[in-house]
Design a protein around this motif. Structure first.
Motif: not given
Length: 442
Positions: A392-394, A420-421, A423-425, A427
């Motif tokens: 859940s973190r970069d 990673k950015e 994937e986070r967006n 989610r």
């Protein structure tokens, strides 16, 4: 020597032989006169006979619909008791006047308006609205004095019947009373008018000017009872069926003040009715037809004893469980927002129980895995926790061999950071979509 002609109008009879002279015919003139007189006498007899026949037939009569009749012979009522009143229908006969007389009595309802007895005198084309204030003239302007020593003007409308009893049924005795004591319809109308005026004066003296102006039904009843008592005292055979105020007004000088008070009272009544309607709508939206018994139980609960409160609690619990409450001998269904809140609470309880059961089942399955291989369970659980936290973190994860202390020189890869950015967006979008769907389902 010629014999003197015989006079046909002189009396002649034989007195002896000297009178036995031959009869000589009349001359033509006398014969014409004699014939004319005979014809005249014959015609007179025929005319008299015709007159007598017409006179006798003039006693034939019928009773129109809506009326009753009574025969009077030299002023006395004709007929046996119970058969003296003649209803409508068919032809009847009586001795013509002056031997007998037929009086008609109306059977329907008649209406009288008492317009001027208690009303200001108006000039032609004048109304109360364009009248100027001035002193009341008792000789010209009618009025009523109320219990609070005020003056009011009123117009009355009265409906009445002749020859009926208290139940409104035809009563021959009442018809006879009307004939004997009143005599005719016009005199009866005047008696009713006088009785109503007496009743109006009596009723006005029992109430205030405000009560009379607002038109309480009880005021009209007092006037009707008093007027009927006056008619009964005269044994008039008249029965008043209704008496009402067709119009009323205070004296001209204070009409505006009375109008303002009445308008304020009407506005107050309107606001109360609107508030009551809103109250009823709100209560119906909240609990439907069961709002009245529920409110009674709640009001009673606030002032009840401890034992009674416990009993009311049980009654309310049972009502909410069955969504109905007893109202007399029937059951009133609970609907509206109360029913929805109860159903939502039941659904939430079911969801909470299912969620707790799911957590218990999950815990029991995990407990069984832990008891079988504690080391493997803890290691896998630790790895899963690390992936959840670090995922859940970069951050970038590096796996190093054990037993070595390497030195790393690195420059962060921009592509890894962008991936990673993204994937986070993704989610975050998925979480927002799931929250929106959950809110729509509720």
């Amino acid at each position: 020597m010629s014999q003197k002609p015989r006079n046909p109008f002189e009396h002649h009879h034989s007195h002896g032989p000297a009178d036995d002279v031959p009869f000589e015919e009349l001359d033509p003139a006398q014969q014409s006169v004699a014939d004319a007189l005979r014809i005249s006498f014959w015609l007179l007899k025929v005319v008299m006979l015709i007159v007598v026949v017409f006179y006798l037939f003039s006693g034939i009569y019928s009773v129109p619909t809506g009326q009753r009749a009574i025969r009077l012979r030299f002023g006395a009522i004709v007929g046996e008791p119970g058969q003296q009143v003649i209803d409508s229908g068919g032809l009847h006969w009586s001795w013509p006047y002056p031997f007998e007389e037929v009086l008609m009595v109306p059977a329907g309802e008649d209406v009288i308006r008492v317009e001027s007895a208690f009303w200001p005198e108006l000039q032609e084309g004048q109304t109360l609205d364009n009248m100027r204030g001035g002193e009341l003239n008792p000789e010209r302007d009618g009025s009523l004095i109320t219990a609070d020593v005020n003056i009011m003007h009123a117009r009355w409308t009265v409906s009445y019947r002749v020859g009926t009893n208290d139940q409104g049924l035809v009563d021959s005795n009442e018809v006879i009373k009307f004939i004997q004591n009143i005599g005719n319809v016009e005199r009866g109308r005047e008696m009713v008018r006088a009785a109503v005026e007496q009743g109006a004066v009596f009723a006005a003296a029992q109430v205030t000017a405000e009560q009379l102006y607002q038109g309480k039904e009880g005021d009209y009843e007092a006037a009707r009872v008093r007027a009927q008592q006056a008619l009964d005292a005269m044994e008039s055979g008249i029965r008043i069926t209704s008496l009402s105020l067709s119009n009323k007004t205070p004296p001209i000088e204070v009409r505006d003040a009375f109008r303002l008070v009445l308008e304020a009272e009407n506005e107050r009544t309107r606001l109360l009715q609107e508030a009551e309607a809103r109250r009823t709508n709100v209560l119906n939206e909240m609990a439907g037809a069961a709002h009245a018994p529920l409110l009674r139980l709640i009001d009673e609960y606030e002032t009840a004893t401890e034992d009674r409160r416990a009993q009311i609690d049980r009654t309310l619990d049972e009502a909410f469980r069955q969504l109905s409450v007893s109202e007399g001998e029937s059951q009133a269904s609970i609907s509206g927002q109360v029913a929805r809140m109860i159903q939502e609470a039941r659904a939430q309880r079911v969801r909470a129980i299912q969620e707790m059961e799911s957590q218990v089942n999950t815990f029991q399955s995990l407990l069984a895995g832990y008891r079988a291989t504690p080391h493997v369970f803890l290691n896998s659980y630790w790895q899963e926790a690390m992936r959840e936290i670090l995922g859940s973190r970069d951050v970038e994860t590096f796996y190093l061999p054990t037993g070595a202390w390497p030195i790393l020189e690195m420059d962060r890869d921009p592509e890894v950071k962008a991936r990673k950015e993204r994937e986070r967006n993704r989610r975050l979008d998925e979480e927002r979509l799931q929250r929106g769907q959950s809110a729509g389902a509720r």
